[in-house]
Design an enzyme around this catalytic site. Structure first.
Site, PDB file in Angstrom:
ATOM      1  N   SER B 127       0.834  -1.203   0.000  1.00 44.82           N
ATOM      2  CA  SER B 127       0.000   0.000   0.000  1.00 44.82           C
ATOM      3  C   SER B 127       0.866   1.249   0.000  1.00 44.82           C
ATOM      4  CB  SER B 127      -0.868  -0.041   1.249  1.00 44.82           C
ATOM      5  OG  SER B 127      -1.370   1.230   1.559  1.00 44.82           O
ATOM      6  N   TYR B 151      -0.681  -0.115  10.109  1.00 45.96           N
ATOM      7  CA  TYR B 151      -0.940  -0.812   8.841  1.00 45.96           C
ATOM      8  C   TYR B 151       0.208  -0.564   7.863  1.00 45.96           C
ATOM      9  CZ  TYR B 151      -3.323  -1.542   4.286  1.00 45.96           C
ATOM     10  OH  TYR B 151      -3.668  -1.922   3.015  1.00 45.96           O
ATOM     11  N   LYS B 155       2.809  -3.293   6.303  1.00 47.17           N
ATOM     12  CA  LYS B 155       2.990  -3.486   4.861  1.00 47.17           C
ATOM     13  C   LYS B 155       4.459  -3.276   4.480  1.00 47.17           C
ATOM     14  CE  LYS B 155      -1.224  -4.456   3.360  1.00 47.17           C
ATOM     15  NZ  LYS B 155      -1.562  -5.769   2.777  1.00 47.17           N
TER      16      LYS B 155
END
Ligand code: NAD
Ligand code: NAD
Lengths: 328, 328
Positions: B127, B151, B155
């Site tokens: 992402s 997050y 990632k």
């Protein structure tokens, strides 16, 4: 204050311990207690008036880090690591210590934070191995982490976790990307960078050394004394000035092997230089040519981190700190 | 060939499954077997002639990934993830799924590689959350990963592990940094980016939508159809052309909210635009203003990845794929 050092039996850990014992303080505050932990039993420092616990334990074993932070050390220097050559040779060991061990330590601190608001300064030693070729010269601090070794991968992950734990408010983390430490005292180690030190250290002690790369190879260096000064600075600086990017590239000296040898000649004479035997090693050359030649460390410099500016100075530090100030 | 999709019950997973079933092949090779895994039971695709296993299991539970790769799928699409809002709200869950789950999968593949030389293509969905403000516009592919969410941290770690496992020869990894997928079908989800889709999707269906940010906010988008095309391309491209930097920034469309609304007006008329209610939300604004506005995706473009070039096109894709080609 209470200081915990993981990897305290290692080269940097021993020098940091000696500095804290000699100073008796860290920044403004007296160091009343030291916890020295390593998988190898760390030596008990001499001449220290405070409380010392020496702990021989593997950080990645369940329960070990919880025990180390039970007394809530104010500052944690997390130096324990499996270094580059070994982490490349033993994949499981490297991930176990450098990733799982680091994560266990951070998790234990988080649990303690949730329990009682514990919020230590955590200083993490990262490395320029987080960068991977092709590299600009100098490497800017906003260059992506694209490591080409498992060690560099593990250090890059450690930096990311440290930043996330800091952002979450569990601890006050500062990562420092150390240059290659030169002149590393003691016996050569498993690092591919070992020769950068041995071509100076061995001739200074009247012994032969092997140079596996051409003199044109340029690299990024700082003395063990500077490394310890970086750690002390990282433990005491006002982290409000650091911002969310918690890892800083440390200053260093960008020098070629030829410049190292010229400095050796100036400090120790032609006889020392003659002890360097050239034995080109394509494997080492292949590794070394992907390494950083210089970093832009202006962020750290603005925060008061300082390194040597000539190899003569780096050699003099070694002569003072390791050879009692005299050339043999 | 045998294809495994983790997170197969998710939005992208379902669309990828539908595409593979419709094509009957991945690149040149027929897809004879599909393993669809998710913590939520994935729907069994209709009209597929091959073998399908649907598995409801938590990737991070011991033994689950080993079972998934037992039949040695040729291609693994690793889509399973706890998305941004939830990973921020539930720290343990995010690390458990996004870090431990990913690592478990990579480790199981490594073990299989050591056993019998297994060497699958592994496509990992990363992402733009790996980047953190302040951000240049566009973001170059050599910008450092400095995520400002857990997050994004997870990632970034996934990307690093994928690269190290690829370098070690255990698998053939390709990471793709997806733009925000717009128009996301179905109900709004926990992502802070949810409104980018709902301000188009809801009015297109005759329902009201809330816009929490000013129209000047610029962001980086691609349709679900493009996301699936990226996955297919990542699974079939010649990775010799990728080199050691295994994660690619995907192309996308850089557009402001105002441009999104203009496109909605052109495609669906003023009546649709009137269904957008402005309700400024400082919390969402605070999050969104740290996000990427555009990425330099020229590496991926050279490798054949293509995205939409206008929001009219993105809306048309939604109308075709979700609304049966007609505006209600
Ligand atoms: N020396 C350098 O040039 C250099 C450069 C960049 C970064 N670093 C980093 O600085 C730190 C200190 O480096 P050093 O040169 O003193 O390395 P070192 O190898 O001398 O010391 C590391 C210590 O960690 C200990 N250790 C290893 N596994 C452990 C475990 N499971 N549990 C507890 N202790 C464990 C080792 O026993 C060793 O004493 C390391 O994190 C290293 O990666 C060093
Ligand atoms: N949609 C986007 O805008 C976007 C952007 C960038 C990256 N991505 C990434 O693309 C991938 C797919 O995204 P999506 O939009 O389909 O997300 P999604 O939330 O719709 O799907 C993710 C799926 O993973 C599953 N999952 C969660 N935990 C699991 C576990 N422990 N074991 C097995 N499955 C588990 C969920 O049940 C869900 O079905 C994700 O990795 C996401 O992070 C998406």
């Amino acid at each position: 204050m209470h200081v915990l050092i993981t990897g305290a039996a290692g080269m940097v850990g021993r020098k940091l311990t000696a500095r804290l014992v000699a100073d008796g303080r860290l920044g403004e505050r007296p160091v009343e207690r030291l916890t020295l932990a390593d998988v190898v039993l760390p030596p008990r420092p001499e001449g220290y008036a405070g409380v010392v616990d020496v702990v021989a334990a593997d950080l990645a074993e369940p329960g070990v880090v919880e025990r180390l932070i039970e007394a809530r050390p104010d500052v944690v220097f997390h130096l324990a690591a499996v270094v580059s050559g070994q982490a490349e040779a033993d994949l499981d060991l490297g991930y176990r210590v450098n990733l799982d061990g680091t994560r266990a330590l951070l998790d234990a601190i988080r649990t303690a934070h949730v329990e009682d608001g514990y919020h230590p300064r955590v200083v993490f030693t990262s490395s320029i191995a987080v960068y991977g070729a092709p590299l600009p010269n100098p490497i800017g601090e906003d260059l992506h982490q694209a490591p080409l070794t498992s060690y560099g991968t593990q250090k890059a992950i450690g930096e990311l976790l440290l930043a996330d734990w800091t952002r979450r408010g569990f601890l006050d983390g500062v990562g420092i990307r150390l240059p290659t430490i030169c002149i590393r005292p003691g016996a050569p180690n498993q690092a591919a960078s070992s020769f950068f030190s041995s071509i100076l250290r061995e001739p200074l002690a009247g012994r032969e050394a092997v140079l596996p790369v051409p003199e044109t190879v340029r690299h990024w260096h700082a003395s063990p004394r500077s490394a310890v000064a970086f750690l002390v600075r990282a433990a005491t600086l006002d982290t409000a000035l650091v911002g969310p990017r918690r890892t800083l590239s440390m200053p260093g000296l960008s020098a070629t092997v030829g410049e190292q040898i010229e400095a050796l000649r100036r400090v120790a004479g032609e006889r020392a230089v003659h002890l360097i035997r050239r034995e080109p090693d394509p494997v080492i050359m292949g590794i070394v040519q992907t390494w950083a030649e210089a970093l832009d460390a202006s962020r750290a410099e603005r925060l008061g981190f300082v390194a040597e500016t000539s190899f003569d100075e780096i050699i003099r530090v070694h002569v003072e700190d390791e050879l009692g100030g005299v050339l043999p």
